[in-house]
Scaffold this active site. Structure first.
Site, PDB file in Angstrom:
ATOM      1  N   THR A 191      -7.790  -7.955   4.613  1.00 33.45           N
ATOM      2  CA  THR A 191      -6.824  -7.103   5.729  1.00 33.45           C
ATOM      3  C   THR A 191      -7.816  -6.678   6.854  1.00 33.45           C
ATOM      4  O   THR A 191      -8.813  -5.978   6.392  1.00 33.45           O
ATOM      5  CB  THR A 191      -6.186  -6.208   4.981  1.00 33.45           C
ATOM      6  OG1 THR A 191      -5.349  -6.692   3.898  1.00 33.45           O
ATOM      7  CG2 THR A 191      -5.028  -5.507   5.864  1.00 33.45           C
ATOM      8  N   ASP A 222       0.433  -4.409   0.404  1.00 36.24           N
ATOM      9  CA  ASP A 222       0.415  -3.011   0.980  1.00 36.24           C
ATOM     10  C   ASP A 222       0.674  -2.993   2.498  1.00 36.24           C
ATOM     11  O   ASP A 222       0.838  -1.924   3.000  1.00 36.24           O
ATOM     12  CB  ASP A 222      -0.508  -2.213   0.527  1.00 36.24           C
ATOM     13  CG  ASP A 222      -2.109  -2.900   1.162  1.00 36.24           C
ATOM     14  OD1 ASP A 222      -2.255  -3.925   0.655  1.00 36.24           O
ATOM     15  OD2 ASP A 222      -2.759  -2.083   1.650  1.00 36.24           O
ATOM     16  N   THR A 242      -7.403  -1.579   2.586  1.00 34.46           N
ATOM     17  CA  THR A 242      -7.464  -3.084   2.485  1.00 34.46           C
ATOM     18  C   THR A 242      -8.096  -3.426   0.791  1.00 34.46           C
ATOM     19  O   THR A 242      -8.259  -2.349   0.213  1.00 34.46           O
ATOM     20  CB  THR A 242      -8.893  -3.475   3.227  1.00 34.46           C
ATOM     21  OG1 THR A 242      -9.025  -5.250   2.985  1.00 34.46           O
ATOM     22  CG2 THR A 242     -10.276  -2.775   3.110  1.00 34.46           C
TER      23      THR A 242
HETATM   24  N1  GLY Z   1      -4.321  -5.719   1.178  1.00 29.42           N
HETATM   25  C1  GLY Z   1      -3.777  -6.930   1.461  1.00 29.42           C
HETATM   26  C2  GLY Z   1      -2.827  -7.318   0.255  1.00 29.42           C
HETATM   27  O1  GLY Z   1      -2.852  -7.095  -0.904  1.00 29.42           O
HETATM   28  O2  GLY Z   1      -1.983  -8.035   0.514  1.00 29.42           O
END
Ligand code: GLY
Length: 331
Positions: A191, A222, A242
């Site tokens: 992310t 998230d 992330t």
């Molecule tokens: N942090 C990105 C996800 O888990 O979708």
């Protein structure tokens, strides 16, 4: 007394806020003993983002330097990765779900505490900008799937095929022996979460992702969840996450970090405590990565992660640098 005024007054006087220090298990008002960093022309503006996204952070820094507000600078920054076809974890070129559909998640939050989010969106590249549209032009905070996509077209976003030839080939290869195992520090990125402080000292952020590669259809991580992937309180600071989104959501990680900072922790201490919350409850932490970055109203930055390999970008005083981050798992 209005909430914001109350917070401002209490942060200035160092009086304990809505949460008791013991309830949050943090060191009380530690920052009071430190010489607060002053935001000056030399230290403003600032942009930080997850991983080594040099161009994205430089773009945000350049926007801030020419006077763009923190939210628009953060969106302009993350758009660089949303449009980067080589990035397989964000935007166009992102890895698809196990059915072969690329679905994107994003959110934004501004210095007024307003926010917008989109989840599981297909065929739209700039989902952080779409999240801003949700925030500004609807009575809602979050739109999902087809509804978000239809709203995007009504706002002039163009329809694009997000599955590139390379992502399609990689997905077809994965299907030969499909396993649902997250890869730690996948290609050194995941992310993109970005936090900006503009020339007025206001904080905003954006977070955008294609989520876990080959996730189940409909899975949302998230990144678009306010409080998990991103949280801002302009009186206190901001945080972004992330890594394995499920674990961030279980601890509402970014909100937790901002609340810990409100209660006196530095950004570094708050990021470390948020990671500790996860690893202390979860024996399988060796199998996944989580990383946080945070900034407070004084411009101090912190970052921490579970495993070696996470870095973040920091733009400050015309300098854009990649910073290695300390980690929990030293075994
Ligand atoms: N942090 C990105 C996800 O888990 O979708």
């Amino acid at each position: 007394m209005k909430r914001r005024k109350f917070i401002k007054n209490t942060s200035l006087t160092g009086i304990g806020l809505a949460f008791g220090a013991s309830a949050l298990n943090c060191k009380q008002n530690k920052n009071e003993k430190q010489q607060p960093m002053t935001l000056t022309k030399d230290t403003l503006p600032k942009a930080i983002c997850t991983w080594g996204f040099v161009k994205a952070n430089a773009k945000a820094g350049a926007e801030l330097t020419k006077g763009t507000n923190a939210l628009d600078a953060a969106i302009a920054g993350v758009e660089v990765e949303e449009e980067n076809l080589k990035n397989t974890t964000v935007g166009k070129g992102g890895a698809p779900d196990r059915e072969g559909n690329v679905t994107l998640d994003a959110c934004v939050m501004d210095s007024n505490g307003d926010c917008g989010a989109v989840v599981c969106v297909e065929n739209i590249t700039n989902v952080a900008a779409l999240a801003k549209k949700v925030m500004e032009d609807t009575p809602h905070v979050m739109l999902a799937g087809e509804g978000a996509e239809e709203f995007a077209y009504s706002q002039g976003f163009k329809r694009e095929n997000l599955l590139t030839d390379n992502s399609k080939k990689a997905w077809e290869e994965w299907k030969k022996s499909p396993k649902y195992k997250p890869i730690i520090n996948i290609e050194n990125h995941d992310t993109i979460g970005m936090l900006c402080i503009d020339k007025d000292g206001d904080i905003a952020g954006a977070c955008t992702s294609s989520g876990l590669s080959y996730k189940m259809k409909g899975r949302v991580g998230d990144s678009p969840i306010i409080g998990s992937g991103l949280f801002i309180d302009n009186e206190i600071g901001g945080a972004v996450a992330t890594g394995m989104g499920e674990e961030v959501m279980k601890t509402v990680g970014s909100f937790l970090i901002v609340e810990l900072m409100r209660n006196g922790m530095s950004p570094q201490e708050a990021c470390e405590e948020a990671v500790n919350r996860i690893v202390s409850k979860n024996d399988s932490y060796k199998d996944f990565q989580i990383a946080y970055i945070a900034i407070n109203k004084s411009g101090e930055v912190g970052a921490y992660c579970i495993h070696k390999g996470f870095t973040y970008m920091k733009y400050e005083a015309d300098k854009n640098e990649n910073v290695a981050v300390d980690y929990f798992n030293k075994a």
